[in-house]
Write an enzyme that holds these catalytic residues in place. Structure first.
Site, mmCIF file in Angstrom:
data_model
loop_
_atom_site.group_PDB
_atom_site.id
_atom_site.type_symbol
_atom_site.label_atom_id
_atom_site.label_comp_id
_atom_site.label_asym_id
_atom_site.label_seq_id
_atom_site.Cartn_x
_atom_site.Cartn_y
_atom_site.Cartn_z
ATOM 1 N N THR A 160 -8.384 -7.237 37.698
ATOM 2 C CA THR A 160 -7.538 -7.235 36.492
ATOM 3 C C THR A 160 -6.198 -7.857 36.870
ATOM 4 O O THR A 160 -6.076 -9.068 36.925
ATOM 5 C CB THR A 160 -7.379 -5.812 35.910
ATOM 6 O OG1 THR A 160 -7.003 -4.895 36.948
ATOM 7 C CG2 THR A 160 -8.674 -5.344 35.282
ATOM 8 N N LYS A 186 -11.558 -3.288 43.515
ATOM 9 C CA LYS A 186 -10.464 -3.815 42.723
ATOM 10 C C LYS A 186 -9.478 -2.672 42.467
ATOM 11 O O LYS A 186 -9.839 -1.498 42.427
ATOM 12 C CB LYS A 186 -10.945 -4.417 41.401
ATOM 13 C CG LYS A 186 -11.560 -3.483 40.388
ATOM 14 C CD LYS A 186 -10.610 -2.692 39.539
ATOM 15 C CE LYS A 186 -9.593 -3.573 38.871
ATOM 16 N NZ LYS A 186 -8.636 -2.704 38.058
ATOM 17 N N THR A 197 -6.723 2.822 38.436
ATOM 18 C CA THR A 197 -7.771 2.011 37.858
ATOM 19 C C THR A 197 -8.378 1.288 39.027
ATOM 20 O O THR A 197 -7.983 0.215 39.407
ATOM 21 C CB THR A 197 -7.289 1.110 36.722
ATOM 22 O OG1 THR A 197 -8.328 0.404 36.142
ATOM 23 C CG2 THR A 197 -6.221 0.197 37.098
ATOM 24 N N GLU A 283 0.685 -3.711 42.087
ATOM 25 C CA GLU A 283 1.310 -4.638 41.140
ATOM 26 C C GLU A 283 2.755 -4.930 41.529
ATOM 27 O O GLU A 283 3.582 -4.032 41.625
ATOM 28 C CB GLU A 283 1.238 -4.070 39.725
ATOM 29 C CG GLU A 283 -0.170 -4.108 39.165
ATOM 30 C CD GLU A 283 -0.324 -3.394 37.843
ATOM 31 O OE1 GLU A 283 -1.301 -3.705 37.138
ATOM 32 O OE2 GLU A 283 0.503 -2.525 37.521
ATOM 33 N N ASN A 405 3.679 -4.763 33.836
ATOM 34 C CA ASN A 405 3.188 -3.689 32.969
ATOM 35 C C ASN A 405 3.863 -3.684 31.602
ATOM 36 O O ASN A 405 3.332 -3.100 30.655
ATOM 37 C CB ASN A 405 3.354 -2.351 33.671
ATOM 38 C CG ASN A 405 2.279 -2.144 34.715
ATOM 39 O OD1 ASN A 405 1.144 -1.871 34.385
ATOM 40 N ND2 ASN A 405 2.626 -2.334 35.975
#
Length: 410
Positions: A160, A186, A197, A283, A405
Site C-alpha cells: 500500500t 507488507k 495493517t 511511513e 496520512n
C-alpha cells in the site's frame, strides 16, 4: 547489538523469496484496483499444506479474516492465498463478506481447488466495497510460477504505502535434510501489532502437522511481529499465515523432535527479518530503531518496556532530529505499567552511556548526534530486576508521515 538467539547452521539465502521452498509458486498482476501498480496476487502450494495463522486482536476484523478462519477450520489445510491491495474490505457489512467469499470462490475455480483450501487477505482503505469486476478479471490474469520474478510481482501487488518490498529466505539442515523457509510481507503504516495493517506470508517445505506449526508460530509471534510499532495504530486486517507442504521429506516436526528448537529458530529468524523490514519502512521513516531491555524479572516485562520506548512519539521525533534526549526514554519507561527501580536504570545510545544507575553521565553531544544520524539506531536499557531481556523495533516520526496520512485516500 542484542538480537534474538541464533542457530549457527541457519543460512540466509541471498535473492531468496517465498517461492524458494520446494513446491510453491506465485504471481502478481495489475487488476485495476490501483491506478497503475500491481494490486492482486496469489501464493499456491503444489499440494494442500499444513497451516498456522495469527490475526489482528482488534475487535473490528475485516471480512477476509472471517473467510480465512472458516477455510482453515474446515480441514486445517491451505493450498493457496489470494491477496489484494487498495481495498481492505473492512467495515463493509454483509456485502463485504459476500465479496470475500466470492473472491475465494473465483480463485478456487481458476486453479481447480476446493474453496476451503484458499485463504483471502486484503489491505487498503477501510469502508470501501470491493470492485469485484476488477477482482474477477485480475484472477483470470494470474499465472503462478516458481520464478523469482513472479515472487517479486507478488510482493509488489500486496503493497500500500510501502516504499519497498519485504522478503527473505533461510535454510537449515534437519534430519540430514535441507529445510527451506521463505517470506513476504507488507506494512508501513497503521502498525502496532497485536497484530498492524500488516500482512505476512511464510512458506516452508518442512513436514509438520498444523497443530504443531501453530504452536511454533504462537511461540515466536510475541517476540517478533508483535514487537514492532510504527504509529501505535492496530489494523482491522492484520494476519500472518505460515504454509508447510512437507516437500523436503524430513520426519514430521513436533515438540518431541530432537531438532524442534532448530525449527523454532528458523521460524523466528524469518519472522524477525520480515518484522524489522516492516519497521524500517514505516511511513515517512528515515531510520530503523531497535530497543533492547536487559535485566528484567520476566521477558514479558522487558518486551513491554522496549515496545513502550519504541512507540513513544517523543522518542521517535528525537530520533528523527538526532537529539540525544534520554529523558524521553526514561519517561516512556515510567508509563509502561511495569515496576522497576529508577535508581538502577542505565541508558545508552549504542555504546554511548547517557544515564548510569539513575545518574546522568557527561557525554559528547557531538558524538551522540553523529551516532543518532545513522539509519540504524540502537537504544540499550539495562536494569537490575532480573536476567530476562526484550527487544522491540520501530522507526522515527517525520514530517512525511503526516503528509502521507493526511492524503491517504486521495
Amino acid at each position: 547489538m542484542k538480537t534474538l538467539q541464533r542457530v549457527a547452521s541457519i543460512k540466509e539465502i541471498k535473492q531468496g523469496s517465498i517461492v524458494t521452498p520446494q513446491g510453491f509458486k506465485t504471481a502478481g498482476v495489475h487488476a485495476g484496483l490501483r491506478y497503475a501498480k500491481k494490486d492482486l496476487g496469489i501464493i499456491l502450494s503444489d499440494i494442500p499444506a499444513s497451516v498456522a495463522a495469527v490475526y489482528t486482536q482488534s475487535v473490528i476484523q475485516a471480512a477476509p479474516l472471517e473467510v480465512t478462519k472458516q477455510s482453515i477450520q474446515e480441514e486445517g489445510k491451505l493450498q493457496g492465498i489470494i491477496v489484494n491491495s487498495a481495498c481492505a474490505n473492512a467495515c463493509t457489512g454483509k456485502q463485504g463478506l459476500k465479496d470475500a467469499y466470492e473472491m475465494r470462490n473465483l480463485a478456487a475455480s481458476k486453479f481447480d481447488l476446493s474453496p476451503h483450501y484458499l485463504a483471502v487477505a486484503s489491505t487498503g482503505v477501510i469502508g470501501e466495497y470491493m470492485k469485484m469486476d476488477k477482482i474477477k478479471r485480475g484472477i483470470e490474469l494470474l499465472e503462478p510460477s516458481p520464478a523469482y520474478k513472479d515472487a517479486n510481482d507478488f510482493e509488489q501487488a500486496i503493497l500500500t504505502t510501502d516504499t519497498v518490498t519485504k522478503n527473505c529466505a533461510y535454510s537449515v539442515e534437519i534430519d540430514g535434510v535441507t529445510i527451506t523457509m521463505g517470506g513476504a510481507a507488507k506494512g508501513s503504516g497503521m502498525i502496532h501489532p497485536n497484530m498492524a495493517t500488516m500482512l505476512g506470508f511464510i512458506t516452508t517445505d518442512a513436514a509438520i502437522e498444523s497443530s504443531d506449526l501453530q504452536l511454533a508460530l504462537s511461540a515466536i509471534t510475541d517476540q517478533t511481529f508483535n514487537q514492532i510499532t510504527v504509529d501505535g495504530d492496530t489494523s482491522t486486517n492484520d494476519m500472518v499465515l505460515v504454509l508447510a507442504n512437507g516437500k523436503a521429506g524430513n520426519q514430521a516436526l513436533s515438540p518431541t523432535h530432537p531438532e524442534w528448537d532448530t525449527f523454532i529458530q528458523l521460524l523466528k529468524q524469518t519472522s524477525e527479518s520480515l518484522a524489522k523490514q516492516i519497521a524500517k519502512d514505516g511511513e515517512g521513516a528515515t531510520k530503523l530503531i531497535e530497543c533492547n531491555v536487559f535485566g528484567m524479572d520476566t521477558k514479558h516485562a522487558a518486551q513491554i518496556i522496549a515496545k513502550t520506548i519504541i512507540g513513544s512519539n517523543l522518542v521517535k521525533t528525537a530520533a528523527y532530529g538526532a537529539d540525544a534526549n534520554w529523558g524521553r526514554i526514561i519517561a516512556a519507561m515510567g508509563r509502561s505499567g511495569i515496576d522497576f527501580n529508577p535508581q538502577q536504570v542505565t541508558i545508552a545510545f549504542g555504546d554511548i552511556v547517557v544515564l548510569e544507575d539513575g545518574e546522568p553521565i557527561d557525554f559528547s553531544e557531538e558524538i551522540a548526534k553523529a551516532y543518532l544520524e545513522q539509519d540504524l539506531l540502537v537504544i540499550n536499557v539495562t536494569l537490575k530486576e532480573g536476567s530476562e531481556t526484550g527487544t522491540a523495533w520501530g522507526c522515527d516520526l517525520t514530517y512525511d508521515y503526516v503528509k502521507i496520512n493526511a492524503s491517504y485516500r486521495s
